[in-house]
Motif scaffolding. Structure first.
Motif, PDB file in Angstrom:
ATOM      1  N   ARG A  75     -16.600  62.310   2.233  1.00  0.00           N
ATOM      2  CA  ARG A  75     -16.054  61.427   1.197  1.00  0.00           C
ATOM      3  C   ARG A  75     -14.898  62.127   0.499  1.00  0.00           C
ATOM      4  N   THR A  76     -13.904  61.353   0.133  1.00  0.00           N
ATOM      5  CA  THR A  76     -12.762  61.918  -0.580  1.00  0.00           C
ATOM      6  C   THR A  76     -13.157  62.241  -2.016  1.00  0.00           C
ATOM      7  N   GLU A  77     -12.352  63.077  -2.654  1.00  0.00           N
ATOM      8  CA  GLU A  77     -12.583  63.385  -4.066  1.00  0.00           C
ATOM      9  C   GLU A  77     -12.460  62.111  -4.904  1.00  0.00           C
ATOM     10  N   GLU A  78     -11.564  61.233  -4.523  1.00  0.00           N
ATOM     11  CA  GLU A  78     -11.396  59.960  -5.238  1.00  0.00           C
ATOM     12  C   GLU A  78     -12.658  59.107  -5.143  1.00  0.00           C
ATOM     13  N   THR A  79     -13.262  59.052  -3.975  1.00  0.00           N
ATOM     14  CA  THR A  79     -14.506  58.298  -3.796  1.00  0.00           C
ATOM     15  C   THR A  79     -15.621  58.898  -4.632  1.00  0.00           C
ATOM     16  N   LYS A  80     -15.732  60.213  -4.630  1.00  0.00           N
ATOM     17  CA  LYS A  80     -16.771  60.878  -5.417  1.00  0.00           C
ATOM     18  C   LYS A  80     -16.581  60.601  -6.907  1.00  0.00           C
ATOM     19  N   ALA A  81     -15.347  60.686  -7.378  1.00  0.00           N
ATOM     20  CA  ALA A  81     -15.070  60.428  -8.798  1.00  0.00           C
ATOM     21  C   ALA A  81     -15.374  58.976  -9.158  1.00  0.00           C
ATOM     22  N   LYS A  82     -14.997  58.061  -8.295  1.00  0.00           N
ATOM     23  CA  LYS A  82     -15.269  56.640  -8.539  1.00  0.00           C
ATOM     24  C   LYS A  82     -16.774  56.389  -8.615  1.00  0.00           C
ATOM     25  N   LEU A  83     -17.529  57.049  -7.748  1.00  0.00           N
ATOM     26  CA  LEU A  83     -18.982  56.879  -7.759  1.00  0.00           C
ATOM     27  C   LEU A  83     -19.608  57.452  -9.027  1.00  0.00           C
ATOM     28  N   THR A  84     -19.173  58.634  -9.462  1.00  0.00           N
ATOM     29  CA  THR A  84     -19.745  59.196 -10.692  1.00  0.00           C
ATOM     30  C   THR A  84     -19.401  58.345 -11.903  1.00  0.00           C
ATOM     31  N   GLU A  85     -18.206  57.786 -11.952  1.00  0.00           N
ATOM     32  CA  GLU A  85     -17.853  56.886 -13.053  1.00  0.00           C
ATOM     33  C   GLU A  85     -18.729  55.643 -13.038  1.00  0.00           C
ATOM     34  N   ALA A  86     -19.010  55.127 -11.846  1.00  0.00           N
ATOM     35  CA  ALA A  86     -19.888  53.958 -11.727  1.00  0.00           C
ATOM     36  C   ALA A  86     -21.298  54.298 -12.206  1.00  0.00           C
ATOM     37  N   VAL A  87     -21.770  55.487 -11.880  1.00  0.00           N
ATOM     38  CA  VAL A  87     -23.094  55.918 -12.324  1.00  0.00           C
ATOM     39  C   VAL A  87     -23.164  55.932 -13.846  1.00  0.00           C
ATOM     40  N   LEU A  88     -22.162  56.506 -14.488  1.00  0.00           N
ATOM     41  CA  LEU A  88     -22.171  56.573 -15.956  1.00  0.00           C
ATOM     42  C   LEU A  88     -22.154  55.181 -16.577  1.00  0.00           C
ATOM     43  N   GLU A  89     -21.391  54.275 -16.005  1.00  0.00           N
ATOM     44  CA  GLU A  89     -21.354  52.906 -16.523  1.00  0.00           C
ATOM     45  C   GLU A  89     -22.716  52.230 -16.338  1.00  0.00           C
ATOM     46  N   LEU A  90     -23.356  52.452 -15.221  1.00  0.00           N
ATOM     47  CA  LEU A  90     -24.677  51.876 -14.983  1.00  0.00           C
ATOM     48  C   LEU A  90     -25.718  52.446 -15.943  1.00  0.00           C
ATOM     49  N   LEU A  91     -25.612  53.736 -16.260  1.00  0.00           N
ATOM     50  CA  LEU A  91     -26.541  54.316 -17.236  1.00  0.00           C
ATOM     51  C   LEU A  91     -26.376  53.637 -18.591  1.00  0.00           C
ATOM     52  N   ARG A  92     -25.130  53.368 -18.984  1.00  0.00           N
ATOM     53  CA  ARG A  92     -24.893  52.678 -20.264  1.00  0.00           C
ATOM     54  C   ARG A  92     -25.572  51.315 -20.279  1.00  0.00           C
ATOM     55  N   LYS A  93     -25.591  50.642 -19.145  1.00  0.00           N
ATOM     56  CA  LYS A  93     -26.169  49.301 -19.055  1.00  0.00           C
ATOM     57  C   LYS A  93     -27.692  49.304 -18.982  1.00  0.00           C
ATOM     58  N   HIS A  94     -28.277  50.387 -18.475  1.00  0.00           N
ATOM     59  CA  HIS A  94     -29.713  50.389 -18.197  1.00  0.00           C
ATOM     60  C   HIS A  94     -30.542  51.291 -19.115  1.00  0.00           C
ATOM     61  N   ILE A  95     -29.887  51.918 -20.089  1.00  0.00           N
ATOM     62  CA  ILE A  95     -30.617  52.707 -21.087  1.00  0.00           C
ATOM     63  C   ILE A  95     -30.209  52.216 -22.469  1.00  0.00           C
ATOM     64  N   GLU A  96     -31.183  51.761 -23.229  1.00  0.00           N
ATOM     65  CA  GLU A  96     -30.923  51.289 -24.591  1.00  0.00           C
ATOM     66  C   GLU A  96     -31.719  52.155 -25.564  1.00  0.00           C
ATOM     67  N   VAL A  97     -31.112  53.256 -25.982  1.00  0.00           N
ATOM     68  CA  VAL A  97     -31.802  54.175 -26.886  1.00  0.00           C
ATOM     69  C   VAL A  97     -31.737  53.666 -28.320  1.00  0.00           C
ATOM     70  N   ASP A  98     -32.649  54.161 -29.126  1.00  0.00           N
ATOM     71  CA  ASP A  98     -32.658  53.839 -30.553  1.00  0.00           C
ATOM     72  C   ASP A  98     -31.359  54.316 -31.190  1.00  0.00           C
ATOM     73  N   PRO A  99     -30.920  53.650 -32.257  1.00  0.00           N
ATOM     74  CA  PRO A  99     -29.677  54.060 -32.916  1.00  0.00           C
ATOM     75  C   PRO A  99     -29.673  55.518 -33.381  1.00  0.00           C
ATOM     76  N   GLY A 100     -30.829  56.093 -33.652  1.00  0.00           N
ATOM     77  CA  GLY A 100     -30.897  57.472 -34.121  1.00  0.00           C
ATOM     78  C   GLY A 100     -30.888  58.513 -33.013  1.00  0.00           C
ATOM     79  N   THR A 101     -30.815  58.074 -31.774  1.00  0.00           N
ATOM     80  CA  THR A 101     -30.830  58.999 -30.636  1.00  0.00           C
ATOM     81  C   THR A 101     -29.452  59.087 -30.005  1.00  0.00           C
ATOM     82  N   VAL A 102     -28.991  60.307 -29.755  1.00  0.00           N
ATOM     83  CA  VAL A 102     -27.725  60.526 -29.060  1.00  0.00           C
ATOM     84  C   VAL A 102     -28.061  60.770 -27.591  1.00  0.00           C
TER      85      VAL A 102
END
Length: 119
Positions: A75-102
């Motif tokens: 895989r190219t470095e561009e593909t790897k970077a695109k995949l890691t960015e997608a992972v981070l976006e998916l984590l934002r969508k699938h984890i809803e922490v309490d407002p007091g948690t970072v």
């Protein structure tokens, strides 16, 4: 391949839609990295103890999640970077922490060693 591992603070277990995340992650991995759906495997490992900086761990003010994707070489470095960015976006969508948690989220794509075998 791919071998995916998700390490996370046990304190966010109720806030983490693991099934939804795994499904979306597998779809993204197929789309971005040309993996086969039946080859996607994800393991979730909840950590009993997470320490952050000088925080008292009993305060649970911080939570950590780290996703490691092991892919066969090529895989190219561009593909790897695109995949890691997608992972981070998916984590934002699938984890809803309490407002007091970072939440501290990270991801990396690593190439599997040439010795990698499976059955």
């Amino acid at each position: 391949m791919p071998q995916i591992t998700v390490d996370y603070s046990r304190t966010i277990t109720p806030a983490f839609d693991r099934a939804g995340f795994a499904r979306a992650l597998h779809e993204a991995t197929v789309e971005i990295a040309a993996a086969k759906p039946e080859a996607c495997k994800t393991q979730f490992r909840a950590s009993e103890f997470t320490a952050f900086g000088y925080e008292d761990p009993d305060e649970h003010g911080h939570a950590v999640v780290h996703v490691t994707l092991g892919l066969l070489a090529g895989r190219t470095e561009e593909t790897k970077a695109k995949l890691t960015e997608a992972v981070l976006e998916l984590l934002r969508k699938h984890i809803e922490v309490d407002p007091g948690t970072v939440l501290h989220a990270s991801a990396e794509v690593r190439e599997l060693d040439a010795s990698y075998r499976k059955f």
